[in-house]
Design a protein around this motif. Sequence first.
Motif, mmCIF file in Angstrom:
data_model
loop_
_atom_site.group_PDB
_atom_site.id
_atom_site.type_symbol
_atom_site.label_atom_id
_atom_site.label_comp_id
_atom_site.label_asym_id
_atom_site.label_seq_id
_atom_site.Cartn_x
_atom_site.Cartn_y
_atom_site.Cartn_z
ATOM 1 N N GLY A 160 9.388 75.039 63.118
ATOM 2 C CA GLY A 160 9.672 74.354 61.462
ATOM 3 C C GLY A 160 10.620 73.361 61.650
ATOM 4 N N LEU A 161 11.713 73.533 62.343
ATOM 5 C CA LEU A 161 12.750 72.462 62.365
ATOM 6 C C LEU A 161 12.315 71.306 63.043
ATOM 7 N N MET A 162 11.370 71.420 64.211
ATOM 8 C CA MET A 162 11.109 70.502 64.957
ATOM 9 C C MET A 162 9.961 69.745 64.246
ATOM 10 N N ILE A 163 9.370 70.310 63.170
ATOM 11 C CA ILE A 163 8.229 69.593 62.514
ATOM 12 C C ILE A 163 9.001 68.726 61.446
ATOM 13 N N ALA A 164 10.078 69.208 61.068
ATOM 14 C CA ALA A 164 10.987 68.380 60.134
ATOM 15 C C ALA A 164 11.633 67.093 60.695
ATOM 16 N N VAL A 165 12.290 67.214 61.832
ATOM 17 C CA VAL A 165 12.637 66.199 62.848
ATOM 18 C C VAL A 165 11.582 64.798 62.983
ATOM 19 N N VAL A 166 10.272 65.452 63.378
ATOM 20 C CA VAL A 166 9.360 64.389 63.638
ATOM 21 C C VAL A 166 9.073 63.861 62.236
ATOM 22 N N LEU A 167 8.616 64.357 61.195
ATOM 23 C CA LEU A 167 8.261 63.811 59.890
ATOM 24 C C LEU A 167 9.362 62.966 59.378
ATOM 25 N N GLY A 168 10.811 63.458 59.312
ATOM 26 C CA GLY A 168 11.983 62.792 58.985
ATOM 27 C C GLY A 168 12.213 61.153 59.791
ATOM 28 N N LEU B 188 15.147 66.691 68.563
ATOM 29 C CA LEU B 188 14.272 67.424 69.280
ATOM 30 C C LEU B 188 14.712 68.109 70.489
ATOM 31 N N PRO B 189 15.525 67.293 71.368
ATOM 32 C CA PRO B 189 16.204 67.938 72.456
ATOM 33 C C PRO B 189 17.241 69.158 72.245
ATOM 34 N N LEU B 190 17.789 68.616 71.199
ATOM 35 C CA LEU B 190 18.956 69.579 70.590
ATOM 36 C C LEU B 190 18.476 71.086 70.028
ATOM 37 N N LEU B 191 17.255 70.852 69.588
ATOM 38 C CA LEU B 191 16.834 72.229 69.192
ATOM 39 C C LEU B 191 16.170 72.890 70.200
ATOM 40 N N MET B 192 15.380 72.201 71.362
ATOM 41 C CA MET B 192 15.043 72.953 72.408
ATOM 42 C C MET B 192 16.059 73.743 73.002
ATOM 43 N N ILE B 193 17.296 73.205 72.999
ATOM 44 C CA ILE B 193 18.223 73.661 73.942
ATOM 45 C C ILE B 193 18.923 75.297 72.933
ATOM 46 N N ALA B 194 19.101 74.871 71.649
ATOM 47 C CA ALA B 194 19.841 75.902 70.808
ATOM 48 C C ALA B 194 18.874 77.043 70.496
ATOM 49 N N VAL C 231 21.765 73.115 64.361
ATOM 50 C CA VAL C 231 20.810 72.906 63.271
ATOM 51 C C VAL C 231 21.530 72.046 62.219
ATOM 52 N N ALA C 232 22.697 72.149 61.938
ATOM 53 C CA ALA C 232 23.508 71.094 60.920
ATOM 54 C C ALA C 232 23.616 69.648 61.523
ATOM 55 N N VAL C 233 23.716 69.555 63.087
ATOM 56 C CA VAL C 233 23.856 68.358 63.493
ATOM 57 C C VAL C 233 22.532 67.665 63.735
ATOM 58 N N VAL C 234 21.536 68.406 63.789
ATOM 59 C CA VAL C 234 20.040 67.833 63.708
ATOM 60 C C VAL C 234 19.713 67.379 62.362
ATOM 61 N N THR C 235 20.123 68.042 61.513
ATOM 62 C CA THR C 235 19.779 67.734 60.278
ATOM 63 C C THR C 235 20.520 66.383 59.751
ATOM 64 N N ALA C 236 21.892 66.451 60.294
ATOM 65 C CA ALA C 236 22.625 65.159 59.799
ATOM 66 C C ALA C 236 21.925 63.899 60.296
ATOM 67 N N PHE D 13 13.402 70.983 56.403
ATOM 68 C CA PHE D 13 15.196 71.370 56.923
ATOM 69 C C PHE D 13 15.693 72.118 55.800
ATOM 70 N N ARG D 14 15.492 72.031 54.720
ATOM 71 C CA ARG D 14 16.234 72.852 53.675
ATOM 72 C C ARG D 14 15.990 74.414 53.799
ATOM 73 N N ILE D 15 14.732 74.707 53.932
ATOM 74 C CA ILE D 15 14.462 76.292 54.066
ATOM 75 C C ILE D 15 14.900 76.715 55.354
ATOM 76 N N GLY D 16 14.491 75.796 56.462
ATOM 77 C CA GLY D 16 15.024 76.247 57.650
ATOM 78 C C GLY D 16 16.381 76.428 58.092
ATOM 79 N N GLY D 17 17.186 75.415 57.220
ATOM 80 C CA GLY D 17 18.683 75.319 57.581
ATOM 81 C C GLY D 17 19.196 76.607 56.859
ATOM 82 N N LEU D 18 18.888 76.891 55.599
ATOM 83 C CA LEU D 18 19.526 78.031 54.959
ATOM 84 C C LEU D 18 19.100 79.452 55.753
ATOM 85 N N SER D 19 17.754 79.439 56.131
ATOM 86 C CA SER D 19 17.389 80.680 56.713
ATOM 87 C C SER D 19 18.199 80.810 57.861
#
Length: 416
Positions: free
Chosen positions: A79-87, A180-186, A16-21, A117-123
Motif C-alpha cells: 500500500g505504501l509503495m502504491i502511495a509513493v508511485v502515485l505521489g 521505493l527502495p527504502l520501503l523494500m528495505i524496511a 515510513v515517515a521519511v518516505v512520506t516526507a 500514506f495517511r492510513i498506512g502511516g497511522l497503521s
Amino acid sequence: MSALKMESKQKTIVVVAVVTAFSLLGDSMLYIVLPIYWKEVGLDSLWQVGVLLSINRFIRLPFNPLVGWLYQTLPLRTGLMIAVVLGAIATLGYSVAKGFIAWLILRGLWGIAWSFFRIGGLSTVVYYADENGRGKSMGLYNGVYRLGSLFGMLFGGILVPVIGIHYVAGLFGCLAFLGLPLLMIAFRDKNENKQHEYKKQNIILTQTQNASYKASIIISGFFITVFIQGVFIATLSFIMERYYGKEVSVFGVVMSVTFLSGLIQSVRWGWEPYLASRFGHWSDGPKGRLPLYVIALVFVGLTFGMVSMNIWLPMWIVITLGVMLGATALTTLTDTLASDVAKTTNVVSFLTIYSIVLDIGAAVGPVISYVLITVDKGLMYLYWSGTGTFLLLAGFWLVVYVNKKKTSVIEGAYNG
C-alpha cells in the motif's frame, strides 16, 4: 520484548515517515507559492487556488474507504509503495501542467496517494509502536514526515522565485521515487503480515472508549484540521501579502513574502521531530493525554484569532509561531488518542473513518477561507471563529477529563 526488536520496530516507523516526507515536498510547496504564482501555472482566478488546495482532500472522501479495504488485504509495504508511485507521478506532473483542468487532475491524484500514506502511516504506528510508548512513536512519526513540509515550503519559497515552479516540481517529483527502495528495505517478509495479526484482536472497550468517546476524538480532529490544516496553512502567505506586501523587511533584511512565509511555516516542521515526540512522550505519563490536550487547545485558542490582525510584523511572527507550537501538540495528541482507540477495535476500519472525517475538515478549510477573504473583514471572522472553537473544545475535554477522574475514584473506592 527485546531491546533489539523494539529498535527494529522504531526504525520501521521512521522509514515510513521519511518516505512520506519525500512525497510531501511538492504538495507542501504549493501552499506557499500557488497563492502568489497562480498566473504562472495557467490559472485564471484566485478562487481556483482555493479549489486546487482543497480538491486533493475532497477526492480522498470517496477513496478512503477503498484504500482502507485494500489495506485489509494488502501488506502495508504494498500500500505504501502504491502511495509513493502515485505521489511521485502527481508531483512530476506539476512540472509540465498548464491550466486549471490539468492541475485539478494532478491534485486529485495526489489526494489518492495521500489516502494510502495517511492510513498506512497511522497503521504502521499502531502496529509497531511499543504499548507504553505510543504517544512518543506517534510524535516521532508525525515529526519526521513533516520534515517534507519543512523542506518543501522552505526550498519552494527560495527556489520558485528564482527558477520557477515547474523546475522545482520536477526536482521534488524525482526525489519522491527514493521512497521505493527504502520501503523494500524496511519491510521484511517477517513483518509483511503483521497487520493481519492485529486485526483479529478483540479487546473489550473500557468506559471511556465507547462510541461517544470515539466520536468526540473524531469531531475534535475535524475542527482542528479545519482551522490548522485548512485555514491557517492555506491563507498564511495571503495574509502576509495583503498586510505587508510582496516584499518585506525583517530586521533590515528585505525578502520576498513567499520566502518569509515558507521560512515561518518551515520553523514548525523543523522542530516537529523533537517537540512532537516530546509531547507524545509526556502524554504517555501517569496523568494521561487529556490534561496536555486541554492546555494545548486553550493556548491555540488564545492566539489563533490574532493571526488575522494587521499588527507590527515581528509581533505577528511571534504570535504565528505560537499557534504553530500549539498545533504541533494538538495534531500529535489527537492522532495518539485515535491510535489508542484503534488498538481496541479493527485498526484499519477506525483509522479509515478517522481519516475520512479529518479529510473533510482539511478540504472545507481552504474553500471557506478563499470565499471569506473576499468579504469585508472576512479574515477576522474566519480566524476569531477558530479561537471560539478551540476554547469550546478545551472546555469539553476538561469536562471529559474531570468525569473520568471522578469515575476512577468511585471505581477505586468500590473495588477497595
